[in-house]
Design a protein around this motif. Structure first.
Motif, short mmCIF file in Angstrom:
data_model
loop_
_atom_site.label_atom_id
_atom_site.label_comp_id
_atom_site.label_asym_id
_atom_site.label_seq_id
_atom_site.Cartn_x
_atom_site.Cartn_y
_atom_site.Cartn_z
N UNK A 71 0.83 -1.20 0.00
CA UNK A 71 0.00 0.00 0.00
C UNK A 71 0.87 1.26 0.00
N UNK A 72 1.85 1.30 0.89
CA UNK A 72 2.74 2.46 0.98
C UNK A 72 3.96 2.08 1.80
N UNK A 82 6.60 -0.69 5.89
CA UNK A 82 5.89 -1.04 4.67
C UNK A 82 4.48 -1.48 5.05
N UNK A 83 3.48 -0.75 4.57
CA UNK A 83 2.09 -1.11 4.81
C UNK A 83 1.65 -2.07 3.71
N UNK A 84 1.18 -3.24 4.13
CA UNK A 84 0.74 -4.27 3.21
C UNK A 84 -0.72 -4.60 3.50
N UNK A 127 -6.98 -7.62 5.69
CA UNK A 127 -6.05 -7.17 6.72
C UNK A 127 -5.11 -6.12 6.14
N UNK A 128 -4.90 -5.05 6.87
CA UNK A 128 -3.89 -4.06 6.53
C UNK A 128 -2.97 -3.95 7.74
N UNK A 129 -1.69 -4.12 7.52
CA UNK A 129 -0.73 -4.02 8.62
C UNK A 129 0.58 -3.41 8.10
N UNK A 163 6.93 -1.40 -6.58
CA UNK A 163 5.62 -1.09 -5.99
C UNK A 163 5.69 0.20 -5.20
N UNK A 164 6.80 0.39 -4.52
CA UNK A 164 7.02 1.62 -3.77
C UNK A 164 8.53 1.88 -3.74
#
Length: 166
Positions: A71-72, A82-84, A127-129, A163-164
């Motif tokens: 994600x970011x 790293x947000x996945x 899930x976002x972590x 990706x980032x």
């Protein structure tokens, strides 16, 4: 008979409620690393052969590991955050961070590959972590940690762009 149906319905409801869990956004916004540690396990590896295999396969649309989204990302001192995001919630997930061991120069750039292992988690919660990568643990105590750019790829990215990039 109605008593039996009520007990059965209650048991099914309790099983459903407790079968999956979701991370809260409040946990992800913390600046305290101990409170912000991911629920997933993160394994750091330096292996050029593995990195090259993942890289060639992803460019050929041969994905390895389980589906997830980056994600970011941001750097916070000697850490990458790293947000996945992924589907799951019933099993502990694992992320392998693979570095090819190469520091590209002019400017400094380090390529990292993230590989997700969902441990056969069939749950469907989204899930976002935030996973934490300790750069000193991965790279050692080197002077280019703070001046390097970090290109992060997942194994489902079929483009030449990360990706980032942090």
């Amino acid at each position: 008979m109605n008593y039996l149906k009520l007990n059965l319905l209650t048991a099914i409801l309790l099983l459903f409620i407790t079968s999956c869990s979701v991370s809260s956004d409040e946990d992800l916004n913390s600046t305290d690393f101990s409170a912000n540690a991911s629920a997933s396990n993160v394994v750091l590896r330096i292996n050029k052969e593995s990195f090259d295999t993942y890289n060639v396969n992803r460019l050929k649309n041969i994905s390895e590991g389980d589906t997830f989204e980056i994600v970011k990302g941001k750097r916070n001192g000697d850490f990458l955050e790293i947000t996945v995001a992924y589907s799951g919630g019933c099993q502990s997930h694992m992320f392998n961070v693979v570095w090819d061991g190469i520091v590209y120069t002019d400017p400094y750039n380090i390529n990292l590959m993230l590989v997700h292992n969902a441990n056969n988690d069939a749950c469907e919660a989204y899930i976002t972590e935030t996973i934490i990568i300790n750069l000193k643990e991965l790279l050692g105590d080197v002077n280019y940690i703070s001046t390097s750019a970090y290109s992060i790829y997942n194994t489902f990215n079929t483009t030449n762009s990360p990706n980032v990039k942090i």
